[in-house]
Design a protein around this motif. Structure first.
Motif, PDB file in Angstrom:
ATOM      1  N   MET A  43      16.141  32.335  24.806  1.00 48.49           N
ATOM      2  CA  MET A  43      14.981  31.450  24.714  1.00 48.49           C
ATOM      3  C   MET A  43      14.567  31.233  23.246  1.00 48.49           C
ATOM      4  O   MET A  43      13.477  30.771  22.971  1.00 48.49           O
ATOM      5  N   PHE A  71       6.542  20.342  22.742  1.00 44.67           N
ATOM      6  CA  PHE A  71       7.265  19.080  22.576  1.00 44.67           C
ATOM      7  C   PHE A  71       7.122  18.271  23.852  1.00 44.67           C
ATOM      8  O   PHE A  71       6.760  18.803  24.886  1.00 44.67           O
ATOM      9  N   VAL A  84      10.852  12.131  25.561  1.00 49.23           N
ATOM     10  CA  VAL A  84      10.883  10.897  24.787  1.00 49.23           C
ATOM     11  C   VAL A  84      10.019   9.857  25.508  1.00 49.23           C
ATOM     12  O   VAL A  84      10.113   9.688  26.715  1.00 49.23           O
ATOM     13  N   THR A  93      12.949  26.042  28.948  1.00 42.18           N
ATOM     14  CA  THR A  93      13.623  25.924  27.665  1.00 42.18           C
ATOM     15  C   THR A  93      12.623  26.078  26.533  1.00 42.18           C
ATOM     16  O   THR A  93      11.466  25.680  26.649  1.00 42.18           O
ATOM     17  N   ALA A  94      13.064  26.719  25.459  1.00 44.20           N
ATOM     18  CA  ALA A  94      12.200  26.916  24.291  1.00 44.20           C
ATOM     19  C   ALA A  94      12.458  25.801  23.277  1.00 44.20           C
ATOM     20  O   ALA A  94      11.575  25.401  22.547  1.00 44.20           O
ATOM     21  N   ARG A  95      13.692  25.326  23.244  1.00 43.83           N
ATOM     22  CA  ARG A  95      14.056  24.296  22.266  1.00 43.83           C
ATOM     23  C   ARG A  95      13.649  22.918  22.748  1.00 43.83           C
ATOM     24  O   ARG A  95      13.694  22.632  23.944  1.00 43.83           O
ATOM     25  N   GLU A  96      13.339  22.072  21.807  1.00 43.79           N
ATOM     26  CA  GLU A  96      13.043  20.694  22.148  1.00 43.79           C
ATOM     27  C   GLU A  96      14.314  20.032  22.667  1.00 43.79           C
ATOM     28  O   GLU A  96      15.405  20.243  22.143  1.00 43.79           O
ATOM     29  N   ARG A  97      14.161  19.272  23.744  1.00 40.06           N
ATOM     30  CA  ARG A  97      15.293  18.536  24.319  1.00 40.06           C
ATOM     31  C   ARG A  97      14.988  17.061  24.174  1.00 40.06           C
ATOM     32  O   ARG A  97      13.914  16.608  24.530  1.00 40.06           O
ATOM     33  N   TYR A  98      15.946  16.342  23.663  1.00 43.14           N
ATOM     34  CA  TYR A  98      15.728  14.917  23.520  1.00 43.14           C
ATOM     35  C   TYR A  98      16.143  14.232  24.808  1.00 43.14           C
ATOM     36  O   TYR A  98      17.279  13.852  24.988  1.00 43.14           O
ATOM     37  N   GLY A  99      15.210  14.171  25.714  1.00 42.75           N
ATOM     38  CA  GLY A  99      15.570  13.579  26.994  1.00 42.75           C
ATOM     39  C   GLY A  99      14.370  12.924  27.608  1.00 42.75           C
ATOM     40  O   GLY A  99      13.291  12.904  27.028  1.00 42.75           O
ATOM     41  N   VAL A 136       8.072  17.151  30.475  1.00 43.41           N
ATOM     42  CA  VAL A 136       7.975  18.511  29.950  1.00 43.41           C
ATOM     43  C   VAL A 136       6.591  19.065  30.312  1.00 43.41           C
ATOM     44  O   VAL A 136       5.586  18.439  30.023  1.00 43.41           O
ATOM     45  N   THR A 158       8.097  24.638  29.379  1.00 38.37           N
ATOM     46  CA  THR A 158       8.243  25.325  28.094  1.00 38.37           C
ATOM     47  C   THR A 158       6.963  26.105  27.816  1.00 38.37           C
ATOM     48  O   THR A 158       5.907  25.792  28.356  1.00 38.37           O
TER      49      THR A 158
END
Lengths: 277, 277
Positions: free
Chosen positions: A1, A181, A184, B91-97, B101, B145
């Motif tokens: 994570m 975050f 998009v 998920t901890a990371r930003e996902r470009y989707g 979220v 997240t």
């Protein structure tokens, strides 16, 4: 994570976490890591069994070095809380006393309000095996306890610190639904764009004799349009759909059909169309 | 923090927890323990590195045997979610989707609503080191997240499961301030009881020439009463206070004074009386 971004400002404020006679260095390290995850930084140890500093604690802290380096050790719990204005004791067992008992949400709201007012606060956690004594709980202002499964309540010290730290972080958020975050952003489609999709699909299906028998066509079109508009597709989604339809409509297959899946999309779109009659 | 009461009903319902390619048995066990603490019971493993069953997992589960015994293993993530209606990816990371979220609070509210509606749900967690692939995230309906410290985000898999399980438990509570036990209830004192305390203290002090000089007595009494009434003492507290005053008033000292603390309580009660002039 892991999602650490070391360019970002390190949050390090809020209540002190006070561990009373912790035994395992690993647990102390896990506590430091949990604190760091949620912006806490002040760790106080009362009489740690294996002494301090502890290499096991540092290893288990997973680079929460700023917490480990600043950890202070005290001989008594009284010494560890002497400079604080308000202290919570965490406990899983029922205590027969007159101290107010709070849920984590309530406790961290109180701690946040006191933090904003400039008060110094702390949260006490007991030993791994048997928690805090009644005399230790008596040194706190209030009690905090966790909403656990009554028939299976076995939070360890690092888990208890994690939950309190997490609630502390949340108590500082204006909007609990806020996320670090977002997806998009997409523009909602206009009706014009939706109608364009209807026209394209209906024309392509009509050219294949899909709407059969003719007298059922109006009903079938209604059903199809209900399916296509129910989800409020965005501009980009409409664009993806139109590309798919265009390709299916304009080009012949170049490779033989896979045998596994049979001709989907044949037949009427009545099923799942959202039509209620 | 152990407070298990095995006479109580074991809560075991709610979303499935799905671990994708977990490596360490210890982590799987800690996940089972976290789940059990907050009433979750359905654990699914996709391709666990060291196989299943795992004695290390059972040991780390701290008697969450009902979770360990019911754990199911799948070869692919698709197989693990096939029977579910709605799935979150953590998920901890930003996902470009384009997937929505959500914060844990929002996600567990959604899961609770779907649970009440009879839907089957799950929450996917990625590998210890690098989480879920984009292809795996794509199998979920929405992303969840955690609101972590941006400069120190290193939740491990058991911690992430713990937080989601805790929020799941909270999502089923009508009152988030609810606690499993409460402090002993005390009756608020009546004004009659407060006045009795005033009279007793004032008489005992007057008998010692405390209110000096005489022209200041009204002001000193005001201050004293302000201190004694500010906290809204309960009946029991008034009773304790009256016993203390009675003892101090009626009996001489039997042992010599301790040298450490000098005569507290002497002088006027002006300091801290809450008087604002």
């Amino acid at each position: 994570m892991a999602g650490t971004n070391s360019d970002l400002e390190l949050i390090a404020e809020g209540p002190a976490i006070i561990l009373v006679e912790p035994q395992l260095g690993e647990n102390i390290g896990m506590v430091a890591r949990a604190m760091a995850n949620f912006g806490l930084a002040e760790l106080r140890l009362v009489n740690p069994r294996d002494g301090w500093p502890s290499e096991k604690a540092r290893a288990a802290a997973s680079k929460a070095d700023h917490v480990i380096d600043a950890t202070k050790v005290y001989e008594t719990l009284e010494d560890a809380v002497r400079d604080l204005n308000f202290v919570y004791a965490t406990t899983a067992r029922e205590r027969y006393g007159f101290k107010p008992v709070r849920a984590p949400v309530t406790a961290t709201e109180t701690l946040r309000a006191k933090f904003k007012a400039g008060e110094r606060t702390g949260i006490m956690f007991g030993r791994e095996r048997w928690g805090l004594t009644n005399e230790e709980v008596a040194l706190a202002d209030e009690i905090v306890t966790f909403p656990v499964n009554p028939a299976f309540a076995s939070l360890n010290i690092a888990q208890a610190v994690l939950l309190m730290s997490y609630e502390w972080m949340k108590s500082g958020m204006e909007d609990l639904a806020e996320t670090a975050f977002q997806s998009v952003q997409q523009r909602p489609s206009t009706k014009e764009q939706v109608f364009g999709l209807f026209d394209q699909i209906e024309e392509a299906l009509d050219a294949r004799g899909y709407f059969h028998p003719a007298e059922k066509k109006p009903k079938m079109v209604d059903n199809l349009r209900a399916v296509l508009s129910r989800r409020g597709f965005t501009e980009q989604e409409i664009s993806v759909f139109r590309g798919v339809i265009k390709s299916l409509d304009a080009f012949p297959r170049r490779w033989p059909k896979r045998t596994e899946k049979s001709a989907e999309g044949e037949g009427t779109p009545t099923n799942g169309s959202g039509d209620n009659d």
